[in-house]
Design an enzyme around this catalytic site. Structure first.
Site, PDB file in Angstrom:
ATOM      1  N   GLY A  53       2.294  17.287  -4.568  1.00  0.00           N
ATOM      2  CA  GLY A  53       3.136  16.673  -3.204  1.00  0.00           C
ATOM      3  C   GLY A  53       4.261  16.417  -4.105  1.00  0.00           C
ATOM      4  N   GLU A  54       4.864  15.360  -3.706  1.00  0.00           N
ATOM      5  CA  GLU A  54       6.223  14.749  -4.292  1.00  0.00           C
ATOM      6  C   GLU A  54       6.103  13.925  -5.124  1.00  0.00           C
ATOM      7  OE1 GLU A  54       9.003  16.499  -3.418  1.00  0.00           O
ATOM      8  OE2 GLU A  54      10.528  15.145  -4.697  1.00  0.00           O
ATOM      9  N   SER A  55       6.415  14.167  -5.732  1.00  0.00           N
ATOM     10  CA  SER A  55       6.812  12.724  -7.375  1.00  0.00           C
ATOM     11  C   SER A  55       7.990  11.643  -6.498  1.00  0.00           C
ATOM     12  CB  SER A  55       7.543  13.339  -8.492  1.00  0.00           C
ATOM     13  OG  SER A  55       8.603  14.138  -8.459  1.00  0.00           O
ATOM     14  N   CYS A  81       1.333  20.501 -10.667  1.00  0.00           N
ATOM     15  CA  CYS A  81       2.800  19.901  -9.887  1.00  0.00           C
ATOM     16  C   CYS A  81       3.657  18.670 -10.408  1.00  0.00           C
ATOM     17  CB  CYS A  81       2.747  21.196  -8.542  1.00  0.00           C
ATOM     18  SG  CYS A  81       4.571  21.530  -8.424  1.00  0.00           S
ATOM     19  N   ARG A 110      12.826  19.213 -12.057  1.00  0.00           N
ATOM     20  CA  ARG A 110      12.150  18.994 -11.462  1.00  0.00           C
ATOM     21  C   ARG A 110      12.948  20.740 -10.758  1.00  0.00           C
ATOM     22  NH1 ARG A 110      13.156  14.939  -8.077  1.00  0.00           N
ATOM     23  NH2 ARG A 110      11.444  15.191  -6.437  1.00  0.00           N
ATOM     24  N   ILE A 136       5.265  26.257  -5.739  1.00  0.00           N
ATOM     25  CA  ILE A 136       5.299  26.205  -4.257  1.00  0.00           C
ATOM     26  C   ILE A 136       6.563  24.329  -4.888  1.00  0.00           C
ATOM     27  CG2 ILE A 136       5.184  24.663  -2.390  1.00  0.00           C
ATOM     28  CD1 ILE A 136       2.503  25.916  -2.615  1.00  0.00           C
ATOM     29  N   ARG A 137       7.542  25.075  -4.792  1.00  0.00           N
ATOM     30  CA  ARG A 137       9.179  23.668  -5.528  1.00  0.00           C
ATOM     31  C   ARG A 137       8.479  23.422  -6.874  1.00  0.00           C
ATOM     32  NH1 ARG A 137      11.619  19.652  -3.307  1.00  0.00           N
ATOM     33  NH2 ARG A 137       9.561  18.924  -2.157  1.00  0.00           N
ATOM     34  N   HIS A 176      -0.639  25.693  -8.572  1.00  0.00           N
ATOM     35  CA  HIS A 176      -1.091  25.005  -7.505  1.00  0.00           C
ATOM     36  C   HIS A 176      -2.391  25.853  -7.445  1.00  0.00           C
ATOM     37  CE1 HIS A 176       1.173  21.682  -4.897  1.00  0.00           C
ATOM     38  NE2 HIS A 176       1.518  22.725  -5.814  1.00  0.00           N
ATOM     39  N   GLU A 178      -5.795  24.966  -6.534  1.00  0.00           N
ATOM     40  CA  GLU A 178      -6.326  24.156  -5.457  1.00  0.00           C
ATOM     41  C   GLU A 178      -5.934  25.363  -3.685  1.00  0.00           C
ATOM     42  OE1 GLU A 178      -3.263  22.538  -6.290  1.00  0.00           O
ATOM     43  OE2 GLU A 178      -2.628  22.003  -4.605  1.00  0.00           O
TER      44      GLU A 178
HETATM   45  N1  GLN Z   1       9.473  19.249  -5.934  1.00  0.00           N
HETATM   46  C1  GLN Z   1       7.982  18.272  -6.225  1.00  0.00           C
HETATM   47  C2  GLN Z   1       8.381  17.308  -7.334  1.00  0.00           C
HETATM   48  O1  GLN Z   1       9.326  16.809  -7.032  1.00  0.00           O
HETATM   49  C3  GLN Z   1       6.476  19.161  -6.979  1.00  0.00           C
HETATM   50  C4  GLN Z   1       6.486  19.637  -5.684  1.00  0.00           C
HETATM   51  C5  GLN Z   1       4.671  20.006  -5.747  1.00  0.00           C
HETATM   52  O2  GLN Z   1       3.764  18.972  -6.258  1.00  0.00           O
HETATM   53  N2  GLN Z   1       4.356  21.325  -5.275  1.00  0.00           N
HETATM   54  O3  GLN Z   1       7.587  16.148  -7.000  1.00  0.00           O
END
Ligand code: GLN
Length: 192
Positions: A53-55, A81, A110, A136-137, A176, A178
């Site tokens: 998700g987003e840390s 991730c 990151r 993904i990112r 990912h 999932e």
């Molecule tokens: N770029 C996100 C982060 O720094 C991680 C991306 C992801 O979980 N797909 O948290």
């Protein structure tokens, strides 16, 4: 029976729940899966998955719920991730005030594969078989030390690492599974 929690504050929660159930069914391991939203729910778990998700958001929400210390007591944790970023002992590119669990001997950068538009899929060879990985990112794992062991690499960098230390087991992957229903790493986690 293992009680496995999926941290449900943010990210791919329902996808992890389905892949986890599928992995358990395919490997004949009995589990009880729960979505975890409060600190209280953490203490009864045998294992926890921290989804991507987003840390920065995960850090904020975990802090708001006062979860950091309780999560650190769990004996088995799988981070994907953003979840892997939360597990890392060193993080490059962290936001000011961002907090991490600091449990696994890895250093991550990151967003080092590029922005969202640079997301990609790749066939990777891993210690537990060949699979398609969705990035993904994603963070790049720059360095691994101590008891951490690389399970898979892509383009010369580790993308999956496990660490077993003092009776605890951790699994950190930067992609990912999932999203494409890949069960190998969930199954590996259940067996750890
Ligand atoms: N770029 C996100 C982060 O720094 C991680 C991306 C992801 O979980 N797909 O948290």
């Amino acid at each position: 029976m293992q009680k496995v929690g999926v941290l449900a504050l943010q990210g791919d929660v329902s996808e992890h729940v389905s892949v986890l159930k599928k992995a358990a069914q395919e490997s004949g391991i009995e589990i009880d899966v729960v979505e975890v939203r409060t600190c209280r729910e953490l203490s009864s778990l045998d294992a926890l998955i921290i989804p991507g998700g987003e840390s920065t958001t995960l850090s904020l929400l975990m802090e708001r719920e006062g979860m950091f210390e309780e999560v650190k007591k769990i004996r088995k944790i799988f981070g994907t991730c953003a979840g892997a970023i939360m597990l890392a002992k060193k993080v490059r590119g962290a936001e000011e005030g961002q907090k991490f669990l600091g449990l696994v001997d890895i250093e991550v950068s990151r967003n080092a594969y590029g922005p969202q538009t640079e997301s990609f899929e790749a066939e990777i060879e891993s210690g537990i078989g060949r699979l398609k990985a969705v990035f993904i990112r994603a963070p790049v794992i720059e360095r691994v030390w101590g008891d951490a062991k690389v399970l898979a690499e892509f383009a010369g960098k580790p993308v999956a690492v496990e660490e077993r230390v003092e009776g605890k087991s951790f699994l950190a992957i930067t992609f990912h599974p999932e999203i494409n229903g890949e069960t190998k790493f969930h199954e590996h986690f259940l067996r750890m």
